[in-house]
Design a protein around this motif. Structure first.
Motif, PDB file in Angstrom:
ATOM      1  N   GLN A 161       0.833  -1.201   0.000  1.00  0.00           N
ATOM      2  CA  GLN A 161       0.000   0.000   0.000  1.00  0.00           C
ATOM      3  C   GLN A 161       0.873   1.259   0.000  1.00  0.00           C
ATOM      4  N   VAL A 162       1.892   1.278   0.847  1.00  0.00           N
ATOM      5  CA  VAL A 162       2.798   2.427   0.932  1.00  0.00           C
ATOM      6  C   VAL A 162       3.507   2.625  -0.403  1.00  0.00           C
ATOM      7  N   LYS A 163       3.976   1.537  -0.996  1.00  0.00           N
ATOM      8  CA  LYS A 163       4.673   1.632  -2.281  1.00  0.00           C
ATOM      9  C   LYS A 163       3.746   2.171  -3.363  1.00  0.00           C
ATOM     10  N   CYS A 164       2.490   1.790  -3.344  1.00  0.00           N
ATOM     11  CA  CYS A 164       1.501   2.275  -4.317  1.00  0.00           C
ATOM     12  C   CYS A 164       1.378   3.798  -4.231  1.00  0.00           C
ATOM     13  N   ILE A 165       1.297   4.325  -3.031  1.00  0.00           N
ATOM     14  CA  ILE A 165       1.197   5.779  -2.832  1.00  0.00           C
ATOM     15  C   ILE A 165       2.489   6.461  -3.263  1.00  0.00           C
ATOM     16  N   GLN A 166       3.624   5.903  -2.858  1.00  0.00           N
ATOM     17  CA  GLN A 166       4.915   6.495  -3.221  1.00  0.00           C
ATOM     18  C   GLN A 166       5.128   6.494  -4.731  1.00  0.00           C
ATOM     19  N   ASP A 167       4.722   5.421  -5.407  1.00  0.00           N
ATOM     20  CA  ASP A 167       4.850   5.361  -6.868  1.00  0.00           C
ATOM     21  C   ASP A 167       3.980   6.423  -7.531  1.00  0.00           C
ATOM     22  N   ALA A 168       2.778   6.644  -7.008  1.00  0.00           N
ATOM     23  CA  ALA A 168       1.885   7.662  -7.572  1.00  0.00           C
ATOM     24  C   ALA A 168       2.483   9.060  -7.415  1.00  0.00           C
ATOM     25  N   ILE A 169       3.102   9.319  -6.260  1.00  0.00           N
ATOM     26  CA  ILE A 169       3.759  10.616  -6.039  1.00  0.00           C
ATOM     27  C   ILE A 169       4.939  10.756  -7.000  1.00  0.00           C
ATOM     28  N   ARG A 170       5.750   9.701  -7.086  1.00  0.00           N
ATOM     29  CA  ARG A 170       6.932   9.707  -7.955  1.00  0.00           C
ATOM     30  C   ARG A 170       6.558   9.935  -9.417  1.00  0.00           C
ATOM     31  N   ASP A 171       5.421   9.379  -9.837  1.00  0.00           N
ATOM     32  CA  ASP A 171       4.955   9.516 -11.222  1.00  0.00           C
ATOM     33  C   ASP A 171       4.162  10.802 -11.443  1.00  0.00           C
ATOM     34  N   ARG A 172       4.056  11.631 -10.396  1.00  0.00           N
ATOM     35  CA  ARG A 172       3.356  12.915 -10.446  1.00  0.00           C
ATOM     36  C   ARG A 172       1.890  12.784 -10.901  1.00  0.00           C
ATOM     37  N   LEU A 173       1.240  11.748 -10.403  1.00  0.00           N
ATOM     38  CA  LEU A 173      -0.164  11.522 -10.740  1.00  0.00           C
ATOM     39  C   LEU A 173      -1.065  12.399  -9.873  1.00  0.00           C
ATOM     40  N   THR A 174      -2.212  12.766 -10.396  1.00  0.00           N
ATOM     41  CA  THR A 174      -3.204  13.485  -9.592  1.00  0.00           C
ATOM     42  C   THR A 174      -4.314  12.540  -9.153  1.00  0.00           C
ATOM     43  N   ARG A 175      -4.440  11.398  -9.840  1.00  0.00           N
ATOM     44  CA  ARG A 175      -5.389  10.347  -9.468  1.00  0.00           C
ATOM     45  C   ARG A 175      -4.685   9.011  -9.664  1.00  0.00           C
ATOM     46  N   PHE A 176      -5.019   8.042  -8.812  1.00  0.00           N
ATOM     47  CA  PHE A 176      -4.423   6.713  -8.943  1.00  0.00           C
ATOM     48  C   PHE A 176      -5.357   5.670  -8.343  1.00  0.00           C
ATOM     49  N   ILE A 177      -5.088   4.417  -8.697  1.00  0.00           N
ATOM     50  CA  ILE A 177      -5.897   3.311  -8.192  1.00  0.00           C
ATOM     51  C   ILE A 177      -5.289   2.825  -6.881  1.00  0.00           C
ATOM     52  N   PHE A 178      -6.107   2.838  -5.820  1.00  0.00           N
ATOM     53  CA  PHE A 178      -5.670   2.367  -4.506  1.00  0.00           C
ATOM     54  C   PHE A 178      -6.734   1.436  -3.963  1.00  0.00           C
ATOM     55  N   GLN A 179      -6.373   0.206  -3.681  1.00  0.00           N
ATOM     56  CA  GLN A 179      -7.289  -0.824  -3.191  1.00  0.00           C
ATOM     57  C   GLN A 179      -8.515  -0.950  -4.099  1.00  0.00           C
ATOM     58  N   GLY A 180      -8.287  -0.919  -5.401  1.00  0.00           N
ATOM     59  CA  GLY A 180      -9.356  -1.124  -6.356  1.00  0.00           C
ATOM     60  C   GLY A 180     -10.263   0.066  -6.591  1.00  0.00           C
TER      61      GLY A 180
END
Length: 163
Positions: free
Chosen positions: A101-120
């Motif tokens: 879960q932490v890696k998912c959030i960190q990857d979204a920040i690193r990729d400069r996303l404004t929206r991302f998929i988290f827990q479906g």
């Protein structure tokens, strides 16, 4: 109003530098050390100095990956910081899922996303979100962090206070 601040010592100064470096590297900070050394207070004070809301969560063996995931979801959408106190009290099975879960959030920040998929679920992301974990190693009932979580956090060791 004008709230009290921590006294700046070489230890708090080193902690501020390490925690801000971990955020710059899109990692989480992990202060560790004996109880009463100021790990949580230093994290809260850094957030206060930067004008970011810091929520403190006292972790226990009863926490599961769904409840922690819901907390991460709220932090990600608000841009606030979460300080998870005594994180190593959580069971190893839950910590392994939490690392993903932490890696998912960190990857979204690193990729400069404004929206991302988290827990479906697609959620918004405010990149100021920070996840900090404090640990009291060496106490009974404490878990060693799994390797996939260790790679997502920058550790900082606190010593016993010298009076």
């Amino acid at each position: 109003g004008n709230t009290a601040r921590l006294v700046i010592t070489p230890l708090t100064d080193r902690c501020y530098i390490t925690l801000t470096q971990s955020l710059h590297l899109t990692m989480s900070g992990a202060p560790a050390g004996p109880a009463g050394t100021g790990k949580t207070e230093t994290t809260k004070d850094l957030g206060r100095a930067l004008g970011i809301m810091v929520y403190v969560f006292n972790c226990s063996e009863q926490m599961d990956y769904k409840s922690i995931g819901n907390i991460y979801k709220g932090l990600s959408q608000s841009g606030a910081w979460g300080c998870f106190d005594e994180f190593n009290r959580i069971s190893i099975e839950v910590l392994s899922v939490v690392a993903v879960q932490v890696k998912c959030i960190q990857d979204a920040i690193r990729d400069r996303l404004t929206r991302f998929i988290f827990q479906g679920e697609e959620i918004s992301l405010i990149p100021t979100v920070g996840i900090f974990i404090t640990m009291n190693p060496g106490y009974a009932g404490r878990t060693e962090l799994p390797e996939n979580l260790k790679s997502s956090v920058q550790a900082l060791c606190y010593g016993s206070p010298r009076f």
